[in-house]
Design an enzyme around this catalytic site. Structure first.
Site, PDB file in Angstrom:
ATOM      1  N   GLY A   1      47.605  46.752  40.106  1.00  0.00           N
ATOM      2  CA  GLY A   1      48.037  45.463  39.583  1.00  0.00           C
ATOM      3  C   GLY A   1      49.456  45.148  40.016  1.00  0.00           C
ATOM      4  O   GLY A   1      50.195  46.029  40.477  1.00  0.00           O
TER       5      GLY A   1
ATOM      6  N   CYS B   1      46.924  53.472  41.622  1.00  0.00           N
ATOM      7  CA  CYS B   1      48.169  52.739  41.839  1.00  0.00           C
ATOM      8  C   CYS B   1      48.840  52.408  40.504  1.00  0.00           C
ATOM      9  O   CYS B   1      49.325  53.303  39.824  1.00  0.00           O
ATOM     10  CB  CYS B   1      47.904  51.488  42.680  1.00  0.00           C
ATOM     11  SG  CYS B   1      49.400  50.770  43.413  1.00  0.00           S
ATOM     12  N   TYR B   2      48.861  51.153  40.074  1.00  0.00           N
ATOM     13  CA  TYR B   2      49.426  50.820  38.764  1.00  0.00           C
ATOM     14  C   TYR B   2      48.736  51.632  37.672  1.00  0.00           C
ATOM     15  O   TYR B   2      49.378  52.063  36.704  1.00  0.00           O
ATOM     16  CB  TYR B   2      49.268  49.327  38.492  1.00  0.00           C
ATOM     17  CG  TYR B   2      49.859  48.880  37.166  1.00  0.00           C
ATOM     18  CD1 TYR B   2      51.190  48.485  37.074  1.00  0.00           C
ATOM     19  CD2 TYR B   2      49.092  48.873  36.006  1.00  0.00           C
ATOM     20  CE1 TYR B   2      51.741  48.097  35.862  1.00  0.00           C
ATOM     21  CE2 TYR B   2      49.633  48.484  34.788  1.00  0.00           C
ATOM     22  CZ  TYR B   2      50.962  48.096  34.722  1.00  0.00           C
ATOM     23  OH  TYR B   2      51.497  47.713  33.515  1.00  0.00           O
TER      24      TYR B   2
ATOM     25  N   HIS C   1      45.065  53.379  47.283  1.00  0.00           N
ATOM     26  CA  HIS C   1      43.870  52.605  46.928  1.00  0.00           C
ATOM     27  C   HIS C   1      42.643  53.197  47.637  1.00  0.00           C
ATOM     28  O   HIS C   1      42.400  52.908  48.814  1.00  0.00           O
ATOM     29  CB  HIS C   1      44.043  51.140  47.320  1.00  0.00           C
ATOM     30  CG  HIS C   1      44.985  50.388  46.443  1.00  0.00           C
ATOM     31  ND1 HIS C   1      44.580  49.698  45.326  1.00  0.00           N
ATOM     32  CD2 HIS C   1      46.340  50.255  46.497  1.00  0.00           C
ATOM     33  CE1 HIS C   1      45.631  49.151  44.734  1.00  0.00           C
ATOM     34  NE2 HIS C   1      46.709  49.483  45.430  1.00  0.00           N
TER      35      HIS C   1
ATOM     36  N   GLU D   1      39.629  52.372  47.170  1.00  0.00           N
ATOM     37  CA  GLU D   1      38.555  51.395  47.271  1.00  0.00           C
ATOM     38  C   GLU D   1      38.572  50.597  48.556  1.00  0.00           C
ATOM     39  O   GLU D   1      37.572  49.967  48.909  1.00  0.00           O
ATOM     40  CB  GLU D   1      38.610  50.434  46.070  1.00  0.00           C
ATOM     41  CG  GLU D   1      39.806  49.506  46.014  1.00  0.00           C
ATOM     42  CD  GLU D   1      41.007  50.089  45.290  1.00  0.00           C
ATOM     43  OE1 GLU D   1      41.779  49.310  44.709  1.00  0.00           O
ATOM     44  OE2 GLU D   1      41.183  51.325  45.317  1.00  0.00           O
TER      45      GLU D   1
ATOM     46  N   ASP E   1      20.812  32.947  47.237  1.00  0.00           N
ATOM     47  CA  ASP E   1      21.038  33.164  45.802  1.00  0.00           C
ATOM     48  C   ASP E   1      20.039  32.398  44.942  1.00  0.00           C
ATOM     49  O   ASP E   1      19.377  32.972  44.066  1.00  0.00           O
ATOM     50  CB  ASP E   1      22.462  32.767  45.416  1.00  0.00           C
ATOM     51  CG  ASP E   1      23.511  33.557  46.185  1.00  0.00           C
ATOM     52  OD1 ASP E   1      23.184  34.654  46.677  1.00  0.00           O
ATOM     53  OD2 ASP E   1      24.655  33.076  46.300  1.00  0.00           O
TER      54      ASP E   1
ATOM     55  N   LYS F   1      26.697  40.010  46.291  1.00  0.00           N
ATOM     56  CA  LYS F   1      25.838  39.360  47.290  1.00  0.00           C
ATOM     57  C   LYS F   1      24.891  40.355  47.956  1.00  0.00           C
ATOM     58  O   LYS F   1      23.701  40.066  48.128  1.00  0.00           O
ATOM     59  CB  LYS F   1      26.710  38.689  48.360  1.00  0.00           C
ATOM     60  CG  LYS F   1      25.933  37.849  49.362  1.00  0.00           C
ATOM     61  CD  LYS F   1      25.519  36.535  48.748  1.00  0.00           C
ATOM     62  CE  LYS F   1      24.916  35.585  49.777  1.00  0.00           C
ATOM     63  NZ  LYS F   1      24.645  34.257  49.223  1.00  0.00           N
TER      64      LYS F   1
END
Length: 519
Positions: free
Chosen positions: A57, A84-85, A176, A178, A233, A375
């Site tokens: 963040g 991180c944060y 990070h 991710e 979708d 998605k």
């Protein structure tokens, strides 16, 4: 709430929090992102997570009033990973120290293993080559460990880059995992979920059964209408709902005359013939093209099409007796993006598809069976439901259709030329086996005419631009590196086969600074 094993991601405002969820879903782990403001003790007890991840963040832990996690997080007895944060927050809450004003790290960095500590638990498989490449983005850093923690890895700007309290199963990483730029980030997340006892029970087969049950419980014996755009979708949502309630569903396909070549017929045929879904084909192309006559401003085009779509949909939906529900193809990113980091509901970043605003005007309740999915998961569900692979894998197509691929005034003549050119371009891409490597590809017809020579005659026809991009999520994109042979062959085909075009160009602009579409 889903009955799957659940992982909670507490969001502290990172721009890449969604990527944490995407990586976990790829591991068949069910997870939900919730902003820190909405996570209190009661929420935690009700959610009952098997593990918790604290996101990054923009805040600064030493700053007064900076975001915090509820103290119950540390008392649940489940593994916790701070990123991180989130790592800095963990250290501060458990008795360590975080300071500002030290050497910052942004971008690529390398972490070396600390001496004397094993590589078990979530760090199994790391440091195989002696150090780990990671992606950093921090200004503050941990300067004192909380009691019970040990250093696992260090970097130039973060002496406590990886820390762990194995007894309590608390882990903190300053980088990070991710993001794509941390090559072994997925391995670390996979190790973390394995340690937490996740078995990977989040599959599209189980989601399909669960969604059908929920739809039946919500709808009962009432009627549902679905605004069918022909996109992935809304199509997957329609097939799923039809499987749940059958003829209680009616789809309304508003044909605005701005579709690709034969697209309207293909959508109608697929739903009427293959799925026997009640479908109203509202051919309103004359209305839309009439309203767009003389309009050149891109934003006015979009607003005109959106306004007409709502008016037309409402008119046809009003003919369906007893309709109490409106089905939408809302996805999980739509849900996440409608809540701000700074607190509570915010201005919606995205309007949900082409039916935004209708529930309030029509007094309908919403059915949104895809609101927990990303998605790629929608495509997987579509395959589970048996939709044709060629349909599920189609490139994204904008709601305003070909109107925004036709800079300047939209006319029937230009649309006919554009459809033919686009069909040739996509055929070329498929013929060369490149379709699945490209995020989106299309032709834009330019608002200029150019001089050309065909045979012994002078021509004065339109120029077109070919556009093909690679992307992960559409937020950023780069042009696809076609060979010159491919581009030459494609340009020759378009000019020879499409009457009205005598010049082809290839758009090599990335996003940013450009956008994927031309308008």
């Amino acid at each position: 709430m889903t009955q799957h094993q659940r992982l909670l991601i507490i969001d502290f405002g990172s721009q890449v929090t969604q990527l944490i969820a995407r990586r976990l879903r790829e591991l068949n782990i069910y997870c939900e992102i919730h902003p820190f403001q909405s996570v209190d003790d009661a929420f935690l007890q009700d959610f009952a997570p098997r593990a918790v991840i604290l996101s990054g963040g923009p805040g600064s832990v030493p700053a007064q009033g900076s975001p915090r996690a509820p103290s119950l997080v540390w008392e649940l007895g489940v593994p916790v990973l701070g990123i991180c944060y989130g790592q800095q927050l963990m250290m501060d809450a458990l008795g360590g120290r975080v300071e500002s004003g030290h050497h910052a790290e942004y971008g690529r960095a390398f972490i070396s293993p600390a001496e004397g500590h094993g590589r078990d638990s979530i760090f199994a498989g790391l440091f195989a080559t002696g150090r780990e490449e990671v992606w950093m983005s921090h200004g503050d850093r941990v300067t004192q460990l909380a009691p019970g923690f040990q250093i696992i890895g260090t970097s130039q700007g973060a002496p406590f880059a990886i820390v762990a309290d194995e007894a309590r199963r608390f882990y903190g990483v300053q980088f990070h995992p991710e993001v794509h730029h941390t090559p072994n980030g997925r391995l670390l997340l996979e190790n973390f979920t394995r340690l937490a006892g996740f078995t990977g029970d989040w599959t599209m087969a189980s989601y399909r059964d669960e969604a059908i049950r929920k739809i039946r419980e919500q709808v009962g014996d009432k009627q549902v209408i679905c605004g069918l755009s022909g996109g992935v979708d809304s199509s997957v949502a329609a097939v799923l709902i039809h499987e749940a309630i059958g003829d209680q569903l009616t789809c309304v396909f508003v044909d605005h005359g701005l579709m690709r070549l034969n697209e309207a017929e293909e959508v109608v045929t697929m739903f009427r013939d293959n799925y026997n879904i009640p479908l109203i084909h509202a051919d309103e192309s004359d209305l839309f093209l009439g309203e767009l006559e003389g309009v050149t401003d891109p934003e006015v085009k979009r607003k005109t099409i959106g306004r007409l779509f709502i008016d037309v949909f409402q008119r046809y939906a009003g003919e369906i007796e007893g309709a109490e529900f409106l089905a939408q193809g809302t996805l999980y990113p739509d849900v996440i993006e409608s809540v701000s980091f700074s607190g509570g509901p915010s201005v919606t970043i995205k309007s949900h598809h082409n039916v935004g605003g209708l529930p309030e005007k029509m007094g309908l309740k919403l059915v949104e069976p895809l609101r927990e999915l990303f998605k790629d998961e929608v495509r997987a569900l579509g395959r589970e439901l048996g939709l044709p692979a060629s349909f599920i894998g189609r490139h994204p197509f904008p709601g305003p259709g070909l109107a925004i691929r036709c800079p300047g005034e939209v006319t029937r003549e230009k649309l006919d030329i554009l459809r033919q050119a686009d069909a040739v371009f996509i055929d070329q891409i498929r013929k060369h086996g490149l379709y699945d490597d490209i995020w989106q590809a299309f032709v834009a017809i330019l608002p200029v005419r150019t001089v050309g020579v065909m045979g012994d005659s002078r021509t004065y026809d339109y120029a077109c631009a070919l556009r093909a991009v690679t992307s992960v999520d559409g937020m950023t994109a780069d042009y696809y590196p076609f060979t010159h042979d491919f581009l030459g062959e494609t340009a020759t085909r378009i000019i020879n086969e499409v009457k009205g075009i005598n010049r082809c160009t290839y758009d090599i602009t990335s996003k940013p600074p450009g956008t994927i579409e031309w308008e």
